[in-house]
Motif scaffolding. Structure first.
Motif, PDB file in Angstrom:
ATOM      1  N   LEU A 168       1.051  -1.099   0.145  1.00 57.92           N
ATOM      2  CA  LEU A 168       0.110   0.191  -0.078  1.00 57.92           C
ATOM      3  C   LEU A 168       0.878   0.938  -0.033  1.00 57.92           C
ATOM      4  N   ALA A 169       1.748   1.604   1.031  1.00 63.67           N
ATOM      5  CA  ALA A 169       2.493   2.790   0.609  1.00 63.67           C
ATOM      6  C   ALA A 169       3.878   3.082  -0.371  1.00 63.67           C
ATOM      7  N   ARG A 170       4.146   1.089  -1.226  1.00 57.34           N
ATOM      8  CA  ARG A 170       4.762   1.766  -2.095  1.00 57.34           C
ATOM      9  C   ARG A 170       4.330   2.233  -3.874  1.00 57.34           C
ATOM     10  N   GLU A 171       2.545   1.799  -3.945  1.00 62.09           N
ATOM     11  CA  GLU A 171       1.444   2.443  -4.317  1.00 62.09           C
ATOM     12  C   GLU A 171       1.883   3.874  -4.473  1.00 62.09           C
ATOM     13  N   ALA A 172       1.890   4.337  -3.251  1.00 64.32           N
ATOM     14  CA  ALA A 172       1.717   5.358  -2.803  1.00 64.32           C
ATOM     15  C   ALA A 172       2.771   6.231  -3.317  1.00 64.32           C
ATOM     16  N   ALA A 173       4.114   5.862  -3.522  1.00 67.70           N
ATOM     17  CA  ALA A 173       5.367   6.413  -3.402  1.00 67.70           C
ATOM     18  C   ALA A 173       5.216   7.121  -4.710  1.00 67.70           C
ATOM     19  N   GLU A 174       6.646   7.988  -5.197  1.00 69.16           N
ATOM     20  CA  GLU A 174       7.240   8.366  -6.336  1.00 69.16           C
ATOM     21  C   GLU A 174       7.808   8.142  -6.460  1.00 69.16           C
ATOM     22  N   GLU A 198      11.372   7.113  -3.176  1.00 67.05           N
ATOM     23  CA  GLU A 198      11.024   8.089  -2.212  1.00 67.05           C
ATOM     24  C   GLU A 198      10.371   7.268  -1.299  1.00 67.05           C
ATOM     25  N   PRO A 199      10.600   7.220   0.335  1.00 62.62           N
ATOM     26  CA  PRO A 199      10.466   6.799   1.270  1.00 62.62           C
ATOM     27  C   PRO A 199       8.707   7.607   1.249  1.00 62.62           C
ATOM     28  N   VAL A 200       8.137   5.858   1.994  1.00 64.45           N
ATOM     29  CA  VAL A 200       6.957   6.888   2.641  1.00 64.45           C
ATOM     30  C   VAL A 200       6.796   6.438   3.913  1.00 64.45           C
ATOM     31  N   LEU A 201       5.761   6.948   4.803  1.00 61.20           N
ATOM     32  CA  LEU A 201       5.216   6.813   6.292  1.00 61.20           C
ATOM     33  C   LEU A 201       4.390   6.174   6.504  1.00 61.20           C
ATOM     34  N   VAL A 202       3.966   5.496   7.043  1.00 60.35           N
ATOM     35  CA  VAL A 202       2.459   4.540   7.154  1.00 60.35           C
ATOM     36  C   VAL A 202       2.200   5.202   9.059  1.00 60.35           C
ATOM     37  N   CYS A 203       1.767   5.774   9.162  1.00 59.64           N
ATOM     38  CA  CYS A 203       1.191   6.561  10.433  1.00 59.64           C
ATOM     39  C   CYS A 203      -0.115   5.794  10.798  1.00 59.64           C
ATOM     40  N   ILE A 204       0.241   4.941  12.425  1.00 64.38           N
ATOM     41  CA  ILE A 204      -1.589   4.663  12.867  1.00 64.38           C
ATOM     42  C   ILE A 204      -1.322   4.827  14.057  1.00 64.38           C
ATOM     43  N   GLU A 205      -2.677   5.390  14.155  1.00 64.37           N
ATOM     44  CA  GLU A 205      -2.668   6.109  15.729  1.00 64.37           C
ATOM     45  C   GLU A 205      -3.929   5.304  16.565  1.00 64.37           C
ATOM     46  N   GLN A 206      -4.014   4.451  17.437  1.00 66.87           N
ATOM     47  CA  GLN A 206      -4.933   3.684  17.757  1.00 66.87           C
ATOM     48  C   GLN A 206      -5.783   4.588  19.355  1.00 66.87           C
ATOM     49  N   GLU A 207      -7.340   4.865  19.069  1.00 62.20           N
ATOM     50  CA  GLU A 207      -7.342   5.782  20.696  1.00 62.20           C
ATOM     51  C   GLU A 207      -6.656   6.209  21.531  1.00 62.20           C
ATOM     52  N   GLY A 208      -5.126   6.625  21.250  1.00 63.52           N
ATOM     53  CA  GLY A 208      -3.759   7.476  21.775  1.00 63.52           C
ATOM     54  C   GLY A 208      -3.790   6.166  22.655  1.00 63.52           C
ATOM     55  N   ALA A 209      -3.692   5.299  22.385  1.00 61.24           N
ATOM     56  CA  ALA A 209      -2.630   3.887  23.953  1.00 61.24           C
ATOM     57  C   ALA A 209      -1.845   4.035  22.794  1.00 61.24           C
TER      58      ALA A 209
END
Length: 190
Positions: A33-39, A42-53
């Motif tokens: 999924l990240a590679r599909e968004a890459a130009e 170039e690096p792609v960061l996938v950032c995931i946040e779960q309910e502040g935990a």
């Protein structure tokens, strides 16, 4: 609730977009999924946040293996999205060991909600070693409380290991976006 965003570096700077992880089942799926968004590469960061935990950052660059940081492995182990990031290698487990589901099953023979017999009650009236069920589950799954992974995965973008470890789950993605110069874009996709 969770929030996931892709931050892709382009020749004009960083571009942020939100992403759904419903179709992502493995780290390889997430990397694709990240590679599909890459130009280019170039690096792609996938950032995931779960309910502040907890929060996690996956850095994908070309065909290299993803680099991963998770702020609290024990909290992430209780999340289906966190489990994607908590690979055997990241947790220092032998690959091909027990299945994750087997590790998460309570094998003491008691029914749900029934205290195990034969143990001493702790201050809360629960038997065992004083840890709650979530801590026991995370420990059996090999997920330590606290951060795991590559603390230097953002160092070349201005967030060194010390800074990454000091981020709280509530403001981590904003702080990372600030360092990358794409805070407005990240806030627009939240």
């Amino acid at each position: 609730m969770y929030f996931a965003a892709l931050l892709a570096r382009t020749e004009d700077g960083w571009e942020a977009s939100d992403t759904e992880l419903d179709e992502v089942e493995t780290l390889a799926d997430l990397a694709d999924l990240a590679r599909e968004a890459a130009e280019d590469d170039e690096p792609v960061l996938v950032c995931i946040e779960q309910e502040g935990a907890w929060f996690g950052v996956v850095r994908v660059e070309g065909e290299e293996d993803p680099r991963i940081f998770v702020s609290d492995a024990a909290a992430a182990a209780r999340s289906s999205y966190g489990e994607i990031l908590l690979t055997d290698e990241l947790l220092g487990r032998e690959p091909g060991g027990e299945e994750d589901l087997d590790l998460l099953v309570d094998l003491d023979g008691t029914e749900d909600g029934e205290p195990p017999s034969g143990g001493e009650d702790d201050e809360d009236g629960a038997a065992g070693d004083g840890r709650d069920d979530d801590e026991d589950t995370a420990a059996r799954a090999g997920a330590p409380a606290g951060p795991v992974g590559d603390i230097e995965l953002l160092a070349d973008f201005g967030v060194d290991g010390t800074a990454l470890l000091s981020l709280t789950s509530e403001d981590a993605l904003t702080e990372i976006a600030d360092a990358l110069g794409c805070t407005d874009m990240l806030e627009a996709v939240r």
